[in-house]
Every structure is written in structure tokens, then in C-alpha cells.
Design a protein around this motif. Structure first.
Motif, PDB file in Angstrom:
ATOM      1  N   VAL A 129       0.973  -1.313  -0.017  1.00 33.44           N
ATOM      2  CA  VAL A 129      -0.022  -0.107  -0.155  1.00 33.44           C
ATOM      3  C   VAL A 129       0.806   1.160  -0.124  1.00 33.44           C
ATOM      4  CG1 VAL A 129      -1.734   1.320   1.241  1.00 33.44           C
ATOM      5  CG2 VAL A 129      -1.826  -1.043   1.036  1.00 33.44           C
ATOM      6  N   LEU A 150      -6.718   2.167  -4.297  1.00 36.89           N
ATOM      7  CA  LEU A 150      -5.971   1.338  -5.106  1.00 36.89           C
ATOM      8  C   LEU A 150      -6.128   1.345  -6.544  1.00 36.89           C
ATOM      9  CD1 LEU A 150      -6.114  -1.867  -2.977  1.00 36.89           C
ATOM     10  CD2 LEU A 150      -4.306  -0.250  -2.849  1.00 36.89           C
ATOM     11  N   ALA A 163      -7.013   0.851   2.667  1.00 38.81           N
ATOM     12  CA  ALA A 163      -6.401  -0.193   1.736  1.00 38.81           C
ATOM     13  C   ALA A 163      -5.872  -1.312   2.517  1.00 38.81           C
ATOM     14  CB  ALA A 163      -5.510   0.470   0.821  1.00 38.81           C
TER      15      ALA A 163
END
Length: 271
Positions: A129, A150, A163
Motif C-alpha cells: 500500500v 488502489l 486499503a
């Protein structure tokens, strides 16, 4: 570790409106001093304090039309006890939620993190991430989800946390959202991190790399940002005129770890 936190919020209420604030530290945070005020001119409001099952302290009242100033200060006198978890909580934090659609990211997570588990998995998800999203104040929306983040590759702390949480849940790891005061954070604001459940404990994961994990002060905990908003309102319009957040530690208590390394050898609990 001593820490001081403040929040200043100036609002303009267009009509009578039901207001719910989450700016006070969580129930288990040890405090040496605390002040919370809601003023409309010379008129103080006396909110009802509600504490939910996660220990979040919500302050609710009906505000009348006009300017409203909110002021919060607290001195944290030590560390909270390690966060606990019940079996029901861990089940809840495995499920998809409004901003953390683990079901939609299931296939992606399984392909990318196949064969990983435990600390290795937590580190891999956080690092992915961190490298996939650019910290971009002002470019993400309050309605953005983990899927959106994302896809666009941009966001702020809440988006990074969403995320991480969604990908971990897709890998069958209970994960949750924590809103915090973060001494040393740049740029300073309310901060958000993910927490992952491993071997009976909750551990902080901050994919932004902007905070000092050992100095974070918990405000609220939930499935995602929907459970931890600093302000919710119903039945009227509210305009945010100004907000200032600050958090610091005395020099003698300043953390030595520096802002969080995205992949850390030592997992930290939010206390």
C-alpha cells in the motif's frame, strides 16, 4: 510517556442540527487533565457523553443556528492498557465494510500475497500500500474507498488505512480502523492507522510512514472511517470554517523511533 493534544473546530450551523463529535480520547486513555467545550457566543452547550462497545466517547447535542466553536485539550499521563479483543469483534473485523470492501479485493489480495502469513503478511500488505499510493492532500474525497484508493493511487491517511484493512481482511486477518492524535505528524491533522490482529494482540500498521507509532493517542476505533468521524450531523447543514489539530510530547518523552518505517521488525500496539 506524557503527551498533550488539542483540537480547535469552528463551525457555522445553518439550522437546528443534531451534532455528534468524536474528538475526545478513548475511554481507556489515562488522562491527567482534560477540557472540552462547545460555545455559541456566550452560550455553552452541555453534551451527552455516550461510550460505545469499542470505548469510543461520543458527545452529542442539538446545536442552534449560528457560529459554534469547539475546543478540546488533554494531557495524557501514560499509556493505555493493551487493546483487547473479543471473539465477536474479530469476526466483525473480518467482514467487508463501507470503505473496506475486502470481498471486491479478494482475488487481487490472494494473487499478490499467496503463501504469506503472520508478520510477513502484515509487512507485505503495508509495504504494498505504501508503494502503490501517493500521499495527496486535497485530491481524495471523503467517499473514497479502499478500491478507489488502489485504483487511483492517491489518498491521505484514511485511504491508506482503508486499503491495508481491506487487503488484510481479504487474507483472513481481522483488521480495523483507528483515529488518533499523532505527536510529530507532518502535516499535522487527525490521523488514521490500521490495526491488525495477530497472535491475540492488535498491532498498528501505518502505511503512510508519517507517524511515530509509540506516541499515538487513540480517539476512536471501528470498522472504517464511517465509525470514527470527528463530526457527524443530522437534520441540518453544517459548514466547517476552520480546524486546527496539534499533538506533542515533552522533549524528555519524545519517541526515539522516528516516523514509522513501513516495514518494521518490531510490531507496536496503539496505547
Amino acid at each position: 510517556m506524557y503527551r498533550s493534544v488539542t483540537a480547535e473546530i469552528d463551525l457555522d450551523l445553518a439550522a437546528s442540527v443534531d451534532l455528534v463529535f468524536q474528538v475526545a480520547t478513548a475511554r481507556d486513555v489515562p488522562l491527567a487533565a482534560e477540557q472540552l467545550s462547545f460555545l455559541q457566543g456566550d452560550r455553552p452547550y452541555r453534551p451527552e457523553e455516550l461510550v460505545d462497545q469499542s470505548g469510543n466517547r461520543l458527545h452529542r447535542f442539538r446545536g442552534e443556528p449560528g457560529p459554534l466553536t469547539v475546543r478540546y485539550t488533554a494531557k495524557v499521563s501514560g499509556q493505555a492498557p493493551p487493546p483487547s479483543a473479543t471473539e465477536l469483534e474479530t469476526i466483525a473485523y473480518l467482514r467487508p465494510s463501507r470503505y473496506c470492501q475486502s470481498d471486491e479485493l479478494f482475488a487481487q489480495a490472494r494473487r499478490r500475497f499467496r503463501g504469506l502469513s503472520g508478520r510477513e503478511l502484515l509487512a507485505a500488505v503495508t509495504s504494498f500500500v505504501s508503494s502503490s499510493v501517493t500521499y495527496s492532500p486535497g485530491l481524495s474525497l471523503g467517499t473514497d474507498s479502499a478500491v478507489t484508493t488502489l485504483q487511483t493511487g492517491q489518498g491521505v491517511c484514511r485511504d491508506y488505512a482503508h486499503a491495508v484493512i481491506a487487503l488484510l481482511r481479504a487474507m483472513d486477518v481481522p483488521a480495523r480502523y483507528a483515529a488518533c492524535y499523532a505527536p510529530g505528524l507532518l502535516p499535522m491533522d487527525f490521523h488514521a492507522v490500521a490495526e491488525a490482529y495477530l497472535d491475540g494482540r492488535w498491532y498498528v500498521l501505518d502505511a503512510t510512514g508519517l507517524s511515530h507509532p509509540t506516541s499515538l493517542v487513540r480517539i476512536a476505533t471501528g470498522r472504517d472511517a464511517a465509525d470514527c468521524a470527528f463530526l457527524s450531523y443530522h437534520g441540518g447543514n453544517v459548514l466547517l470554517e476552520r480546524m486546527r489539530v496539534d499533538a506533542w510530547t515533552p522533549a524528555a518523552d519524545a519517541p526515539q523511533d522516528g516516523p514509522s518505517t513501513v516495514v518494521s521488525d518490531a510490531l507496536v500496539q496503539l496505547r
